[in-house]
Motif scaffolding. Structure first.
Motif, PDB file in Angstrom:
ATOM      1  N   TYR A  22       0.804  -1.223   0.000  1.00 54.46           N
ATOM      2  CA  TYR A  22       0.000   0.000   0.000  1.00 54.46           C
ATOM      3  C   TYR A  22       0.841   1.279   0.000  1.00 54.46           C
ATOM      4  CZ  TYR A  22      -4.341  -2.532   0.287  1.00 54.46           C
ATOM      5  OH  TYR A  22      -5.416  -3.330  -0.015  1.00 54.46           O
ATOM      6  N   THR A  23       1.996   1.278   0.660  1.00 60.11           N
ATOM      7  CA  THR A  23       2.803   2.508   0.684  1.00 60.11           C
ATOM      8  C   THR A  23       3.664   2.639  -0.570  1.00 60.11           C
ATOM      9  OG1 THR A  23       4.557   1.424   1.987  1.00 60.11           O
ATOM     10  CG2 THR A  23       2.871   2.670   3.204  1.00 60.11           C
ATOM     11  N   GLU A  24       4.480   1.638  -0.846  1.00 55.32           N
ATOM     12  CA  GLU A  24       5.367   1.712  -2.008  1.00 55.32           C
ATOM     13  C   GLU A  24       4.604   1.473  -3.303  1.00 55.32           C
ATOM     14  OE1 GLU A  24       8.667  -0.958  -1.343  1.00 55.32           O
ATOM     15  OE2 GLU A  24       8.974  -0.157   0.672  1.00 55.32           O
ATOM     16  N   GLY A  25       3.644   0.563  -3.279  1.00 55.37           N
ATOM     17  CA  GLY A  25       2.911   0.216  -4.496  1.00 55.37           C
ATOM     18  C   GLY A  25       1.831   1.205  -4.877  1.00 55.37           C
ATOM     19  N   LEU A  26       1.031   1.652  -3.871  1.00 55.98           N
ATOM     20  CA  LEU A  26      -0.103   2.524  -4.177  1.00 55.98           C
ATOM     21  C   LEU A  26       0.061   3.945  -3.642  1.00 55.98           C
ATOM     22  CD1 LEU A  26      -3.094   0.069  -3.633  1.00 55.98           C
ATOM     23  CD2 LEU A  26      -1.910   0.647  -5.751  1.00 55.98           C
ATOM     24  N   GLY A  27       1.142   4.212  -2.940  1.00 58.44           N
ATOM     25  CA  GLY A  27       1.421   5.577  -2.507  1.00 58.44           C
ATOM     26  C   GLY A  27       0.692   6.046  -1.258  1.00 58.44           C
ATOM     27  N   TRP A  28       0.138   5.116  -0.462  1.00 60.37           N
ATOM     28  CA  TRP A  28      -0.549   5.516   0.768  1.00 60.37           C
ATOM     29  C   TRP A  28       0.464   5.974   1.798  1.00 60.37           C
ATOM     30  CZ3 TRP A  28      -5.178   1.911   2.276  1.00 60.37           C
ATOM     31  CH2 TRP A  28      -6.048   1.815   1.196  1.00 60.37           C
ATOM     32  N   LYS A  29       0.029   6.831   2.707  1.00 61.94           N
ATOM     33  CA  LYS A  29       0.885   7.349   3.793  1.00 61.94           C
ATOM     34  C   LYS A  29       0.414   6.779   5.129  1.00 61.94           C
ATOM     35  CE  LYS A  29       2.915  10.222   0.939  1.00 61.94           C
ATOM     36  NZ  LYS A  29       3.639   9.489  -0.029  1.00 61.94           N
ATOM     37  N   ILE A  30       1.348   6.275   5.907  1.00 57.09           N
ATOM     38  CA  ILE A  30       1.016   5.749   7.228  1.00 57.09           C
ATOM     39  C   ILE A  30       0.819   6.911   8.186  1.00 57.09           C
ATOM     40  CG2 ILE A  30       1.891   4.447   9.215  1.00 57.09           C
ATOM     41  CD1 ILE A  30       3.289   2.590   7.200  1.00 57.09           C
ATOM     42  N   GLU A  31      -0.305   6.916   8.875  1.00 59.60           N
ATOM     43  CA  GLU A  31      -0.586   7.933   9.884  1.00 59.60           C
ATOM     44  C   GLU A  31      -0.139   7.459  11.264  1.00 59.60           C
ATOM     45  OE1 GLU A  31      -4.763   9.228  11.244  1.00 59.60           O
ATOM     46  OE2 GLU A  31      -4.067  10.809   9.878  1.00 59.60           O
ATOM     47  N   ASN A  32      -0.461   6.209  11.610  1.00 62.21           N
ATOM     48  CA  ASN A  32      -0.067   5.630  12.896  1.00 62.21           C
ATOM     49  C   ASN A  32       0.310   4.170  12.709  1.00 62.21           C
ATOM     50  OD1 ASN A  32      -0.714   7.847  14.785  1.00 62.21           O
ATOM     51  ND2 ASN A  32      -2.790   7.511  14.051  1.00 62.21           N
ATOM     52  N   ASP A  33       1.475   3.802  13.229  1.00 60.17           N
ATOM     53  CA  ASP A  33       1.922   2.408  13.189  1.00 60.17           C
ATOM     54  C   ASP A  33       2.115   1.963  14.632  1.00 60.17           C
ATOM     55  OD1 ASP A  33       3.200  -0.042  12.914  1.00 60.17           O
ATOM     56  OD2 ASP A  33       4.444   0.632  11.240  1.00 60.17           O
ATOM     57  N   TYR A  34       1.191   1.107  15.097  1.00 60.29           N
ATOM     58  CA  TYR A  34       1.204   0.646  16.478  1.00 60.29           C
ATOM     59  C   TYR A  34       1.859  -0.722  16.632  1.00 60.29           C
ATOM     60  CZ  TYR A  34      -2.233   4.373  16.977  1.00 60.29           C
ATOM     61  OH  TYR A  34      -2.880   5.579  16.956  1.00 60.29           O
ATOM     62  N   GLY A  35       2.454  -1.229  15.567  1.00 64.59           N
ATOM     63  CA  GLY A  35       3.058  -2.554  15.624  1.00 64.59           C
ATOM     64  C   GLY A  35       2.043  -3.645  15.302  1.00 64.59           C
ATOM     65  N   ILE A  36       1.016  -3.781  16.141  1.00 66.84           N
ATOM     66  CA  ILE A  36      -0.014  -4.796  15.881  1.00 66.84           C
ATOM     67  C   ILE A  36      -1.079  -4.276  14.918  1.00 66.84           C
ATOM     68  CG2 ILE A  36       0.317  -5.953  18.079  1.00 66.84           C
ATOM     69  CD1 ILE A  36      -2.395  -4.673  18.943  1.00 66.84           C
ATOM     70  N   SER A  37      -1.088  -2.976  14.708  1.00 72.35           N
ATOM     71  CA  SER A  37      -2.022  -2.381  13.754  1.00 72.35           C
ATOM     72  C   SER A  37      -1.385  -1.157  13.116  1.00 72.35           C
ATOM     73  CB  SER A  37      -3.345  -1.992  14.435  1.00 72.35           C
ATOM     74  OG  SER A  37      -3.137  -0.979  15.391  1.00 72.35           O
ATOM     75  N   VAL A  38      -1.865  -0.826  11.938  1.00 72.07           N
ATOM     76  CA  VAL A  38      -1.361   0.313  11.175  1.00 72.07           C
ATOM     77  C   VAL A  38      -2.570   1.051  10.616  1.00 72.07           C
ATOM     78  CG1 VAL A  38      -0.099   1.004   9.094  1.00 72.07           C
ATOM     79  CG2 VAL A  38       0.765  -0.851  10.510  1.00 72.07           C
ATOM     80  N   PHE A  39      -2.548   2.380  10.705  1.00 71.22           N
ATOM     81  CA  PHE A  39      -3.615   3.183  10.107  1.00 71.22           C
ATOM     82  C   PHE A  39      -3.000   4.145   9.104  1.00 71.22           C
ATOM     83  CE2 PHE A  39      -5.755   1.578  13.782  1.00 71.22           C
ATOM     84  CZ  PHE A  39      -7.058   1.408  13.343  1.00 71.22           C
ATOM     85  N   PHE A  40      -3.689   4.282   7.986  1.00 72.05           N
ATOM     86  CA  PHE A  40      -3.224   5.160   6.919  1.00 72.05           C
ATOM     87  C   PHE A  40      -3.934   6.499   7.001  1.00 72.05           C
ATOM     88  CE2 PHE A  40      -2.469   0.851   5.624  1.00 72.05           C
ATOM     89  CZ  PHE A  40      -1.173   0.905   5.157  1.00 72.05           C
ATOM     90  N   ALA A  41      -3.273   7.550   6.518  1.00 68.86           N
ATOM     91  CA  ALA A  41      -3.865   8.884   6.490  1.00 68.86           C
ATOM     92  C   ALA A  41      -5.101   8.827   5.597  1.00 68.86           C
ATOM     93  CB  ALA A  41      -2.851   9.899   5.973  1.00 68.86           C
ATOM     94  N   PRO A  42      -6.279   9.169   6.128  1.00 71.39           N
ATOM     95  CA  PRO A  42      -7.519   8.994   5.371  1.00 71.39           C
ATOM     96  C   PRO A  42      -7.777  10.025   4.282  1.00 71.39           C
ATOM     97  CG  PRO A  42      -8.003   9.912   7.517  1.00 71.39           C
ATOM     98  CD  PRO A  42      -6.526   9.615   7.492  1.00 71.39           C
ATOM     99  N   ASP A  43      -7.054  11.119   4.253  1.00 66.12           N
ATOM    100  CA  ASP A  43      -7.230  12.136   3.216  1.00 66.12           C
ATOM    101  C   ASP A  43      -8.698  12.533   3.053  1.00 66.12           C
ATOM    102  OD1 ASP A  43      -6.317  13.933   1.308  1.00 66.12           O
ATOM    103  OD2 ASP A  43      -6.346  12.482  -0.317  1.00 66.12           O
TER     104      ASP A  43
END
Length: 137
Positions: A22-43
């Motif tokens: 999702y980040t390298e392939g589709l260009g999404w930005k990680i907003e929060n990475d908690y280790g067990i979960s990751v949330f992307f910037a919702p724009d």
């Protein structure tokens, strides 16, 4: 209960591979990475996040095993038809499985679909009809 979704959580088998897709392939930005979960910037849209598949299944009280069509499709509507082809190409390069190549749709629009590394289906769509669609971009 209102017809709204606070967040979309996808249970993934390999957190690092999914983040790369999702980040390298589709260009999404990680907003929060908690280790067990990751949330992307919702724009401006509904937040999308990942959770380890087994942990997410445990969280909601179900089995992490499953296969076949789940009945869930994530829809992404764009304002320009050319974006469909661009996104499909980005997804394919990132390792997605193209389920339905981009093309004219039966109802008059244009679209295609792909599955991410965990089999989550993304349906891309464009229609020149109407301007009150819930655009993702």
């Amino acid at each position: 209960m209102k017809a709204n979704v606070s967040a979309i959580l996808l249970g993934v088998r390999d957190m690092e591979a999914s983040k790369r897709f999702y980040t390298e392939g589709l260009g999404w930005k990680i907003e929060n990475d908690y280790g067990i979960s990751v949330f992307f910037a919702p724009d401006g849209g509904t937040p999308v996040g990942f959770y380890g598949r087994e942990g997410l299944a445990d969280l909601v009280g179900t089995s992490p095993e499953g296969n076949g069509f789940s009945g869930l499709v994530l829809t992404y509507v764009v304002r320009e038809q050319t974006r469909i082809d661009e996104i499909m190409e980005e997804a394919a390069k990132a390792g997605a499985t193209i389920l339905k190549p981009a093309g004219d749709l039966q109802w008059g629009g244009y679209g295609g679909s792909f599955a991410d590394l965990d089999g989550y289906i993304w349906n891309l769509g464009y229609s020149a009809q109407g301007d009150n669609q819930n655009y993702a971009e």
